[in-house]
Write a protein that holds these residues in place. Sequence first.
Motif, PDB file in Angstrom:
ATOM      1  N   GLY A 197       0.768  -1.179   0.070  1.00  0.00           N
ATOM      2  CA  GLY A 197      -0.067  -0.084   0.042  1.00  0.00           C
ATOM      3  C   GLY A 197       0.852   1.253   0.124  1.00  0.00           C
ATOM      4  N   LYS A 198       0.227   2.340   0.114  1.00  0.00           N
ATOM      5  CA  LYS A 198       0.848   3.609   0.225  1.00  0.00           C
ATOM      6  C   LYS A 198       0.448   4.385   1.629  1.00  0.00           C
ATOM      7  CE  LYS A 198       1.103   4.620  -4.515  1.00  0.00           C
ATOM      8  NZ  LYS A 198       1.635   5.353  -5.344  1.00  0.00           N
ATOM      9  N   SER A 199       1.501   5.283   2.021  1.00  0.00           N
ATOM     10  CA  SER A 199       1.255   5.814   3.291  1.00  0.00           C
ATOM     11  C   SER A 199       0.043   6.950   3.186  1.00  0.00           C
ATOM     12  CB  SER A 199       2.713   6.492   3.617  1.00  0.00           C
ATOM     13  OG  SER A 199       2.222   7.438   5.051  1.00  0.00           O
ATOM     14  N   PHE A 200      -0.640   6.956   4.233  1.00  0.00           N
ATOM     15  CA  PHE A 200      -1.785   8.021   4.340  1.00  0.00           C
ATOM     16  C   PHE A 200      -1.208   9.300   5.065  1.00  0.00           C
ATOM     17  CE2 PHE A 200      -4.025   4.774   2.273  1.00  0.00           C
ATOM     18  CZ  PHE A 200      -4.769   5.303   1.255  1.00  0.00           C
TER      19      PHE A 200
ATOM     20  N   ALA B  46      -2.248  14.245   8.290  1.00  0.00           N
ATOM     21  CA  ALA B  46      -1.643  15.440   8.723  1.00  0.00           C
ATOM     22  C   ALA B  46      -2.379  16.487   8.173  1.00  0.00           C
ATOM     23  CB  ALA B  46      -0.134  15.543   8.501  1.00  0.00           C
ATOM     24  N   GLY B  47      -3.374  16.535   7.432  1.00  0.00           N
ATOM     25  CA  GLY B  47      -4.162  17.330   6.802  1.00  0.00           C
ATOM     26  C   GLY B  47      -3.739  17.926   5.426  1.00  0.00           C
ATOM     27  N   HIS B  48      -3.061  17.391   4.776  1.00  0.00           N
ATOM     28  CA  HIS B  48      -2.516  17.886   3.503  1.00  0.00           C
ATOM     29  C   HIS B  48      -3.629  17.199   2.508  1.00  0.00           C
ATOM     30  CE1 HIS B  48       1.356  19.203   4.990  1.00  0.00           C
ATOM     31  NE2 HIS B  48       1.375  18.285   5.679  1.00  0.00           N
ATOM     32  N   ARG B  49      -3.943  18.114   1.611  1.00  0.00           N
ATOM     33  CA  ARG B  49      -4.915  17.673   0.521  1.00  0.00           C
ATOM     34  C   ARG B  49      -4.055  17.123  -0.600  1.00  0.00           C
ATOM     35  NH1 ARG B  49     -10.039  19.357   1.367  1.00  0.00           N
ATOM     36  NH2 ARG B  49     -10.448  18.723  -0.747  1.00  0.00           N
ATOM     37  N   GLY B  50      -4.547  16.282  -1.443  1.00  0.00           N
ATOM     38  CA  GLY B  50      -3.907  15.880  -2.586  1.00  0.00           C
ATOM     39  C   GLY B  50      -4.181  14.203  -2.684  1.00  0.00           C
ATOM     40  N   SER B  51      -3.909  13.835  -3.577  1.00  0.00           N
ATOM     41  CA  SER B  51      -3.995  12.207  -3.837  1.00  0.00           C
ATOM     42  C   SER B  51      -2.960  11.372  -3.950  1.00  0.00           C
ATOM     43  CB  SER B  51      -4.911  12.074  -5.127  1.00  0.00           C
ATOM     44  OG  SER B  51      -5.074  10.664  -5.424  1.00  0.00           O
TER      45      SER B  51
END
Length: 108
Positions: free
Chosen positions: A7-10, A15-20
């Motif tokens: 998987g990928k780290s969320f 931490a509140g950063h937007r983006g995909s």
Amino acid sequence: LPPSVEGKSFAAAAAGHRGSSREVLYFAYTHLIRGVQDDRYKLIRYRLAPDQTQLFDLQSDPHETVNLYSLPEYAPVRARMESLLLEQRDQYEDTPTPFTAAFWDPQQ
């Protein structure tokens, strides 16, 4: 993430950063459901009796209430998303076991 974790780290999202963190999301539930989602559309295939597939436009229908799969004007989107589903299946090797092979082979 450690190499043993798929998987990928969320962490950035937490931490509140937007983006995909992904352009495409591939998902599976047991041997009955597979799906793929991009930035606009979601395709979900159910291996039930009878089989069913849903296609949603997440921009115009974020609550997924209108299934567009059988509408002729969405044939190009349907074809692209079905192709994407197969690409993601292969990328995540969702075929080698008898459990997952049953989804892709209706004779099993």
